[in-house]
Design a protein around this motif. Structure first.
Motif, PDB file in Angstrom:
ATOM      1  N   LEU A 231       0.890  -1.268  -0.107  1.00 52.72           N
ATOM      2  CA  LEU A 231      -0.124   0.014   0.027  1.00 52.72           C
ATOM      3  C   LEU A 231       0.971   1.317  -0.009  1.00 52.72           C
ATOM      4  O   LEU A 231       0.611   2.064  -0.757  1.00 52.72           O
ATOM      5  CB  LEU A 231      -0.772  -0.119   0.934  1.00 52.72           C
ATOM      6  CG  LEU A 231      -1.973   1.078   1.326  1.00 52.72           C
ATOM      7  CD1 LEU A 231      -3.004   0.757   0.135  1.00 52.72           C
ATOM      8  CD2 LEU A 231      -2.876   0.873   2.625  1.00 52.72           C
ATOM      9  N   SER A 232       1.989   1.270   0.695  1.00 51.30           N
ATOM     10  CA  SER A 232       2.780   2.502   0.829  1.00 51.30           C
ATOM     11  C   SER A 232       3.434   2.568  -0.603  1.00 51.30           C
ATOM     12  O   SER A 232       3.670   3.628  -1.097  1.00 51.30           O
ATOM     13  CB  SER A 232       3.825   2.220   1.864  1.00 51.30           C
ATOM     14  OG  SER A 232       4.780   2.968   1.984  1.00 51.30           O
ATOM     15  N   LEU A 233       4.134   1.397  -1.224  1.00 48.32           N
ATOM     16  CA  LEU A 233       4.384   1.690  -2.538  1.00 48.32           C
ATOM     17  C   LEU A 233       3.399   2.144  -3.442  1.00 48.32           C
ATOM     18  O   LEU A 233       4.078   3.010  -4.376  1.00 48.32           O
ATOM     19  CB  LEU A 233       4.878   0.200  -3.126  1.00 48.32           C
ATOM     20  CG  LEU A 233       6.116  -0.393  -2.183  1.00 48.32           C
ATOM     21  CD1 LEU A 233       6.267  -1.885  -2.726  1.00 48.32           C
ATOM     22  CD2 LEU A 233       7.315   0.330  -2.619  1.00 48.32           C
ATOM     23  N   GLN A 234       2.105   1.696  -3.356  1.00 48.23           N
ATOM     24  CA  GLN A 234       1.402   2.339  -4.249  1.00 48.23           C
ATOM     25  C   GLN A 234       1.243   3.757  -4.286  1.00 48.23           C
ATOM     26  O   GLN A 234       0.892   4.719  -5.387  1.00 48.23           O
ATOM     27  CB  GLN A 234      -0.001   1.686  -4.205  1.00 48.23           C
ATOM     28  CG  GLN A 234      -1.086   1.943  -4.983  1.00 48.23           C
ATOM     29  CD  GLN A 234      -2.375   1.348  -5.150  1.00 48.23           C
ATOM     30  OE1 GLN A 234      -2.937   1.449  -3.625  1.00 48.23           O
ATOM     31  NE2 GLN A 234      -3.125   0.711  -5.843  1.00 48.23           N
ATOM     32  N   LYS A 235       1.404   4.536  -3.002  1.00 47.02           N
ATOM     33  CA  LYS A 235       1.137   5.636  -2.796  1.00 47.02           C
ATOM     34  C   LYS A 235       2.308   6.575  -3.433  1.00 47.02           C
ATOM     35  O   LYS A 235       2.255   7.766  -3.704  1.00 47.02           O
ATOM     36  CB  LYS A 235       1.203   5.946  -1.195  1.00 47.02           C
ATOM     37  CG  LYS A 235      -0.172   5.405  -0.649  1.00 47.02           C
ATOM     38  CD  LYS A 235       0.027   5.689   0.748  1.00 47.02           C
ATOM     39  CE  LYS A 235      -1.276   5.212   1.555  1.00 47.02           C
ATOM     40  NZ  LYS A 235      -1.301   5.527   3.021  1.00 47.02           N
ATOM     41  N   HIS A 236       3.502   5.822  -3.695  1.00 47.27           N
ATOM     42  CA  HIS A 236       4.665   6.312  -4.472  1.00 47.27           C
ATOM     43  C   HIS A 236       4.703   6.005  -6.058  1.00 47.27           C
ATOM     44  O   HIS A 236       5.836   5.971  -6.298  1.00 47.27           O
ATOM     45  CB  HIS A 236       5.758   5.988  -3.634  1.00 47.27           C
ATOM     46  CG  HIS A 236       6.320   6.389  -2.380  1.00 47.27           C
ATOM     47  ND1 HIS A 236       5.474   6.035  -1.092  1.00 47.27           N
ATOM     48  CD2 HIS A 236       6.738   7.442  -1.908  1.00 47.27           C
ATOM     49  CE1 HIS A 236       5.958   6.796  -0.308  1.00 47.27           C
ATOM     50  NE2 HIS A 236       6.571   7.744  -0.610  1.00 47.27           N
ATOM     51  N   HIS A 237       3.379   5.434  -6.316  1.00 45.85           N
ATOM     52  CA  HIS A 237       3.437   5.257  -7.874  1.00 45.85           C
ATOM     53  C   HIS A 237       4.156   3.911  -8.362  1.00 45.85           C
ATOM     54  O   HIS A 237       4.673   3.730  -9.324  1.00 45.85           O
ATOM     55  CB  HIS A 237       3.647   6.362  -8.663  1.00 45.85           C
ATOM     56  CG  HIS A 237       3.039   7.891  -8.190  1.00 45.85           C
ATOM     57  ND1 HIS A 237       1.548   7.826  -8.398  1.00 45.85           N
ATOM     58  CD2 HIS A 237       3.458   8.942  -7.564  1.00 45.85           C
ATOM     59  CE1 HIS A 237       1.199   9.126  -8.147  1.00 45.85           C
ATOM     60  NE2 HIS A 237       2.174   9.663  -7.544  1.00 45.85           N
ATOM     61  N   ALA A 238       4.401   3.365  -7.414  1.00 50.27           N
ATOM     62  CA  ALA A 238       5.072   1.765  -7.645  1.00 50.27           C
ATOM     63  C   ALA A 238       4.050   0.727  -7.474  1.00 50.27           C
ATOM     64  O   ALA A 238       3.092   0.744  -6.613  1.00 50.27           O
ATOM     65  CB  ALA A 238       6.384   1.855  -6.692  1.00 50.27           C
TER      66      ALA A 238
END
Length: 463
Positions: free
Chosen positions: A12-19
């Motif tokens: 979820l944290s990665l998704q917030k960084h567009h990953a």
């Protein structure tokens, strides 16, 4: 697919960084095979460099940079380790498993990254946020068909270890090699590509084959089909070696050995190192029959002395796989004495013989190996599965307290000093004499041992 909470949190944290985080490799395969998942590997797409990934991971745990040059970060959270990596391409630039050039690229497509993997079943992915499985090479069809199929001819041959991986995967999962994969493996063996492999890598595949397969024989039969046994002449030598049908109606020594290693699987415990010792011991136990088997005047096939004769080929075989000298030495007594349980039972051997055997081999371990050898036959007695000889010997050994170690010495040198003797070469003679009397059962307690020495001293003083 079940995922540890920490992986979902990081995703979820990665998704917030567009990953995007994708579960890859064996964990996805094992999900479909309904096997326990022990390791999670996560590929991260969308970053330009590993430092961006590292910065996020350190918020949730510790990061080990040991694999950074290969695009891999070891992440530890609450003592559990996970591999986070960038998608990468590998190209062969030299011989051996280190002869690869690794190129990481966070913008690479999943299908392109999955091309470097060996088999379709290992090339699936799971998109965590999308909650979707990715299967670019139709692995699920191969799983349904119980087929092990390689992905790409060119990348497959770049690492010859994949032939051994094919062997252990087929044995572990009960799969057949896809025809095109089998043909490729045969050509790789024929072209001597396996010769560049270091034994340490081969050994790891043997360990997986022996300890993770419900029927390791499937792997060894596949090795035989692929021509791999030419690298292990000790194994190849037992093929077609005849046995007396009265004792071995199952067939030749190879057939017997294959049944034995499968039988051993059912006798293993929790100790991985011991299990591996048992598996190698039973695999090697009849190597000596290759050179000792002969037919006597009555037409009976015998292999007299094969237990001792098998020690050298066992050492030769094991040193082809590993340099663990102590481990190899621990296997040899199990090979040398594997017939003793049956011989002792038939002869109703005395306590002294059992005590003496315990000085040469761990009887508890020996009975396990001998039982696998017994179960590796197709006589009516063996098929019933009741190994009376082993039960008898183990019961006797336990009563004598020598089932997993030699009889303890009742006396030490310090006891002789306490009796007033001066240290001398005579100490060894006295202690050996007392130990022999212990073996005979004539001395059973320390008090009896001390009394014997006192009488010995008195007798010497009178001379």
């Amino acid at each position: 697919m079940y995922l540890p909470k920490i992986i979902e949190t990081i995703s979820l944290s990665l998704q917030k960084h567009h990953a995007k985080a994708i579960i890859v490799g064996g964990s996805v395969r094992d999900h479909f095979l309904q096997l326990p998942i022990k390791d999670y590997d996560i590929e991260v797409y969308g970053f330009d460099n590993l430092e961006q990934l590292e910065k996020i991971l350190v918020e949730f745990g510790s990061v080990n940079l040991v694999g950074k040059s290969f695009g891999v970060l070891k992440f530890v959270h609450e003592k559990e380790e996970y591999d986070f990596s960038f998608p990468r391409l590998e190209s062969k630039v030299g011989k051996g498993h280190r002869g690869f050039d690794v190129e990481t690229d966070g913008s690479m497509a999943f299908e392109q990254a999955a091309l470097r993997r060996d088999f379709t079943i290992n090339a699936m992915g799971y998109d965590i946020e999308g909650k979707a499985f990715l299967d670019p090479f139709n692995a699920q069809e191969d799983i349904d068909a119980h087929l092990l199929r390689h992905i790409d001819d060119n990348s497959f041959v770049e690492d010859p270890l994949r032939v051994y991986r094919a062997v252990q995967f087929c044995a572990r999962f009960g799969y057949e090699l896809a025809p095109e994969t089998k043909k490729l493996c045969l050509n790789m063996v024929k072209d001597n590509l396996l010769e560049e492999l270091p034994k340490e890598r081969i050994y790891k595949e043997f360990v997986k084959l022996l300890l993770k397969s419900p029927k390791p024989s499937l792997g060894f039969e596949l090795m035989r089909e692929l021509g791999i046994l030419r690298y292990f002449p000790e194994l190849e030598a037992i093929i077609d070696v005849p046995q007396d049908s009265k004792w071995h109606p199952e067939g030749d020594v190879w057939v017997h050995t294959m049944i034995c290693i499968d039988a051993m699987v059912g006798l293993l415990g929790e100790d991985k190192k011991k299990n591996l010792k048992y598996m190698f011991a039973i695999l090697c136990h009849d190597f000596g029959k290759a050179t000792t088997t002969a037919t006597d005047e009555d037409g009976c096939i015998r292999a007299i002395g094969h237990e001792v004769e098998g020690l050298e080929p066992t050492k030769s075989f094991m040193y082809r796989l590993t340099s663990e000298h102590d481990f190899i030495e621990s296997i040899l007594p199990l090979v040398e004495y594997h017939l003793k349980p049956s011989q002792f039972y038939a002869a109703k051997s005395k306590n002294r013989a059992i005590r003496k055997l315990a000085t040469k081999v761990n009887i508890e371990e020996l009975v396990i190996v001998a039982k696998a050898g017994f179960l590796g036959r197709t006589t009516q007695e063996s098929l019933r599965g009741n190994y009376k000889a082993g039960e008898w010997l183990l019961e006797k050994a336990k009563a004598l307290k020598v089932q997993n170690k030699p009889l303890d010495n009742l006396l030490q040198g310090r006891d002789l000093i306490d009796l007033g003797l001066e240290p001398s070469p005579e100490f060894k003679f006295i202690l050996d004499e007392v130990y022999e009397l212990q073996m005979e059962g004539d001395i059973c307690t320390k008090e009896e041992a001390l009394d014997y020495v006192k009488k010995y001293i008195t007798k010497q003083d009178r001379k």
